[in-house]
Design a protein around this motif. Sequence first.
Motif, mmCIF file in Angstrom:
data_model
loop_
_atom_site.group_PDB
_atom_site.id
_atom_site.type_symbol
_atom_site.label_atom_id
_atom_site.label_comp_id
_atom_site.label_asym_id
_atom_site.label_seq_id
_atom_site.Cartn_x
_atom_site.Cartn_y
_atom_site.Cartn_z
ATOM 1 N N THR A 211 0.681 -0.891 -0.027
ATOM 2 C CA THR A 211 -0.104 0.055 -0.018
ATOM 3 C C THR A 211 0.839 1.277 0.202
ATOM 4 O O THR A 211 1.985 1.296 0.532
ATOM 5 N N SER A 212 0.203 2.295 -0.740
ATOM 6 C CA SER A 212 1.153 3.526 -0.765
ATOM 7 C C SER A 212 0.945 4.321 0.547
ATOM 8 O O SER A 212 -0.107 4.425 1.129
ATOM 9 N N GLY A 213 2.217 5.010 0.946
ATOM 10 C CA GLY A 213 2.132 5.970 2.262
ATOM 11 C C GLY A 213 2.130 7.457 1.491
ATOM 12 O O GLY A 213 2.016 7.713 0.404
ATOM 13 N N THR A 214 2.460 8.350 2.336
ATOM 14 C CA THR A 214 2.386 9.766 1.858
ATOM 15 C C THR A 214 3.875 10.427 2.253
ATOM 16 O O THR A 214 3.898 11.485 1.816
ATOM 17 N N LEU A 215 4.751 9.785 2.813
ATOM 18 C CA LEU A 215 6.133 9.975 3.166
ATOM 19 C C LEU A 215 7.030 10.089 1.980
ATOM 20 O O LEU A 215 7.097 8.945 1.222
ATOM 21 N N LYS A 216 7.906 11.186 1.617
ATOM 22 C CA LYS A 216 8.728 10.955 0.782
ATOM 23 C C LYS A 216 9.821 10.075 1.421
ATOM 24 O O LYS A 216 10.335 9.993 2.489
ATOM 25 N N ALA A 217 10.209 9.111 0.691
ATOM 26 C CA ALA A 217 11.355 8.013 1.238
ATOM 27 C C ALA A 217 12.511 8.551 1.367
ATOM 28 O O ALA A 217 13.238 7.867 2.195
#
Length: 319
Positions: A211-217
């Motif tokens: 699932t995708s998150g919202t933080l820049k990796a």
Amino acid sequence: MSEQARALAQAADAARFAPSIHNTQPWRWVVRGDRLELHGVAERQLREQDPDGRMLLLSCGTALHHARVALTAEGWEHEVERPAGDPIAVIRITGRQSAPAEATRHFQMLRVRRTDRRIVTDETVPEETLRHLVTETEQGGAALHLLGADQVLELAAAVDRAQKAEDTDERLRAELATWVGGERPDGTGIPASVLPEEVPLSTVAERDFQTSGTLKAGEGHGRGAAYGVLYGTGDEAADWLRGGEALSRLWLAATEKAVNLLPLSGPVEIPFTRHELRRMLGGIGHPFLALRLGVLDPAESAPPHTPRLDTDQVIEVVA
């Protein structure tokens, strides 16, 4: 409520901030006079991923240590029983003392500590700091084996095999989806706000939660990271509880030293990759977790904390 009962309730409240597998918070506290009981909660156990309850016990161990830190920081002497069964542990207050400086510092770290999955920088953790963290782990009742370059590659392979095994198991994927992603309004699980937008590129891959998150990796490949295996001498329930206590102590000590700790539970959850971790230990111990230790970019803001259950959902005062 007596002064001691109030202190125990406050310690249990501080333990709400302990880390747990997928933020399941699988514990319940009961205050009975001068004793604080710790119980596991089967409804918040990962039945597919953790059928034997090892990660539940490890998680409860972190909460137990958090509660003890809170008591010690307030000057309460106490003793702990770890019976085989339910409750998992019982804390009893035995007296008062001056609060040790270490406990005060660690108590301050309870609310600072968080799980940050972003890529670490190329800055290496000083050897002196790594030795300090090894000592802290030993004082917590477990051991930390730091991996050499060749073993890091072995760990990377084990993590990859564990990920593939879990990706092909429909029941595991379905269970994961119930605990990870979204806003998590019920106070448990891992919200999208603390997950990277994509799995960071690094030598040892992080778990792919699908699932995708919202933080820049973050940039780079985390070449400054050090890796280790947290382990104990036994594989019984009491050993996993102790492992969780040691993990909490290690994590708070790392936070104090501005070292990011990221647990990698995947290779421990799959039997054949857990055996590979044990082989890295020379067969002398039982692995609880693999860990990444590194330095985050100080210019980046810390991600939010994961949600927590309300006090009345995890603490009961009966006397």
